[in-house]
Write an enzyme that holds these catalytic residues in place. Structure first.
Site, PDB file in Angstrom:
ATOM      1  N   GLY A  90       0.861  -1.184   0.000  1.00 32.54           N
ATOM      2  CA  GLY A  90       0.000   0.000   0.000  1.00 32.54           C
ATOM      3  C   GLY A  90       0.894   1.230   0.000  1.00 32.54           C
ATOM      4  O   GLY A  90       1.858   1.305   0.759  1.00 32.54           O
TER       5      GLY A  90
ATOM      6  N   GLY B 218       9.181   4.442  -5.715  1.00 32.18           N
ATOM      7  CA  GLY B 218       8.613   5.787  -5.604  1.00 32.18           C
ATOM      8  C   GLY B 218       8.179   6.101  -4.184  1.00 32.18           C
ATOM      9  O   GLY B 218       8.323   7.238  -3.719  1.00 32.18           O
ATOM     10  N   ASP B 219       7.677   5.100  -3.482  1.00 31.40           N
ATOM     11  CA  ASP B 219       7.258   5.304  -2.094  1.00 31.40           C
ATOM     12  C   ASP B 219       8.472   5.538  -1.191  1.00 31.40           C
ATOM     13  O   ASP B 219       8.439   6.370  -0.280  1.00 31.40           O
ATOM     14  CB  ASP B 219       6.460   4.099  -1.598  1.00 31.40           C
ATOM     15  CG  ASP B 219       5.179   3.892  -2.384  1.00 31.40           C
ATOM     16  OD1 ASP B 219       4.606   4.894  -2.837  1.00 31.40           O
ATOM     17  OD2 ASP B 219       4.765   2.733  -2.541  1.00 31.40           O
TER      18      ASP B 219
ATOM     19  N   THR C  70       9.654  12.709 -10.951  1.00 31.35           N
ATOM     20  CA  THR C  70      10.589  11.591 -11.070  1.00 31.35           C
ATOM     21  C   THR C  70      10.520  11.050 -12.499  1.00 31.35           C
ATOM     22  O   THR C  70       9.441  10.739 -13.001  1.00 31.35           O
ATOM     23  CB  THR C  70      10.260  10.490 -10.048  1.00 31.35           C
ATOM     24  OG1 THR C  70       8.898  10.053 -10.223  1.00 31.35           O
ATOM     25  CG2 THR C  70      10.427  11.014  -8.627  1.00 31.35           C
ATOM     26  N   LEU C  71      11.684  10.953 -13.145  1.00 28.92           N
ATOM     27  CA  LEU C  71      11.769  10.630 -14.568  1.00 28.92           C
ATOM     28  C   LEU C  71      12.411   9.267 -14.817  1.00 28.92           C
ATOM     29  O   LEU C  71      13.001   9.035 -15.864  1.00 28.92           O
ATOM     30  CB  LEU C  71      12.562  11.721 -15.294  1.00 28.92           C
ATOM     31  CG  LEU C  71      12.016  13.151 -15.148  1.00 28.92           C
ATOM     32  CD1 LEU C  71      13.005  14.157 -15.714  1.00 28.92           C
ATOM     33  CD2 LEU C  71      10.658  13.275 -15.838  1.00 28.92           C
TER      34      LEU C  71
ATOM     35  N   GLY D 125      16.459  10.395 -14.011  1.00 29.21           N
ATOM     36  CA  GLY D 125      16.655  11.169 -12.791  1.00 29.21           C
ATOM     37  C   GLY D 125      15.419  11.923 -12.348  1.00 29.21           C
ATOM     38  O   GLY D 125      14.291  11.458 -12.524  1.00 29.21           O
TER      39      GLY D 125
END
Length: 308
Positions: free
Chosen positions: A42, A255-256, A223-224, A228
């Site tokens: 989650g 990402g979290d 965020t890419l 970067g």
């Protein structure tokens, strides 16, 4: 109200069921997979665990079902030194579950059955108002009802709490919400949905950030992936690279981890550029491991990696 140096994470709690496979299946196709892993997950829970492991004092606000998945999650948060006093239980809905497939290139596809997450309400937030208003940072995502996110953002913003939103999964966001957000952390797809700009290079990423800024957000961190991070802050742009030598195994939860690390960096007085660098290192470690919460590094690991 007296402010405390605390991070409040408001968001989802799921159990992740993850299968590794050579490639992602096409619609209607059945393929044979490899290893199966069942772990706590989650986006809200992942970010709370990340912030705690990296050194933050964290309170998690979420809703779980009265079932084995919910009880197991609660025990995990306690072991992670997260304040669980504002985790609500729903007697009618099961705990959230996410079905995740990860291919050989570490790309994933995810389907979430939100369960109790979708019943986290404004009335629940009213019971948390005092601790939200006394915090330094409120971090949220979009795996709970959007009206709950908007309500909590307004409470925190009006109290002088720094409001950070990771707009995942991608969704249209109202101007009234964006005007109560200090820092937005979207990936490429999420930034495209919010801005209406197709991102294909650095210049289009800057254009998307400009449009999001015009909607009311002060700081934008896009965020890419392997390219970067683009940071837009105080009228300036900063392109912050990632470690190119990292061999990704599974990007689930990266990402979290990044979002949790950003909060810790800010809490510790790092500049935004320093916070992004710190977060890049933490997320870079996480992609070398399988699973979401299982992959999140501890502070000592990040410090060691930054020295090497």
């Amino acid at each position: 109200m007296l402010k405390t140096k605390k991070i409040i994470v408001l968001g989802s709690c799921n159990t992740d069921m993850l299968v590794h496979t050579h490639r992602l299946p096409a619609p209607g196709e059945t393929i044979m997979g490899g290893d199966f892993i069942m772990t706590p997950g989650g986006k809200g829970a992942n970010q709370a665990v990340a912030a705690s492991r990296l050194g933050g004092e964290v309170t998690f606000i979420t809703k779980i079902g009265n079932d084995i998945f919910g009880r197991q999650s609660l025990e995990v948060f306690k072991r992670e030194n997260i304040n669980t006093n504002f985790i609500f239980s729903d007697a009618e809905h099961p705990s959230g579950v996410a079905l995740i497939t990860v291919d050989k290139d570490a790309e994933n596809c995810i389907v979430v059955a939100p369960g109790a997450n979708k019943t986290l309400s404004k009335e629940d937030i009213d019971q948390c108002r005092e601790i939200i208003e006394s915090a330094t940072i409120l971090l949220m995502q979009l795996e709970i009802p959007i009206e709950t996110v908007e309500y909590a953002a307004k409470i925190a913003y009006n109290a002088g709490v720094k409001v950070i939103l990771n707009p995942a999964p991608a969704s249209f966001l109202s101007t009234r919400l964006l005007q109560n957000i200090h820092i937005l952390i979207p990936n490429i797809i999420e930034a495209e949905v919010i801005s209406g700009v197709k991102i294909s290079d650095g210049e289009t990423a800057k254009k998307a950030a400009d449009i999001i800024h015009q909607k009311g957000v002060g700081t934008i961190i896009i965020t890419l992936g392997k390219f970067g991070v683009l940071l837009k802050e105080k009228g300036g742009y900063y392109n912050i690279p990632i470690e190119s030598k990292i061999k990704a195994v599974d990007t689930t939860g990266a990402g979290d981890t990044f979002c949790g690390a950003i909060c810790v960096g800010i809490l510790e007085g790092m500049s935004m550029v320093e916070s992004v660098g710190f977060a890049n290192t933490a997320a870079g470690i996480s992609v070398t491991r399988a699973g979401a919460q299982l992959s999140i590094p501890y502070r000592k690991e990040v410090e060691t990696a930054k020295k090497s």
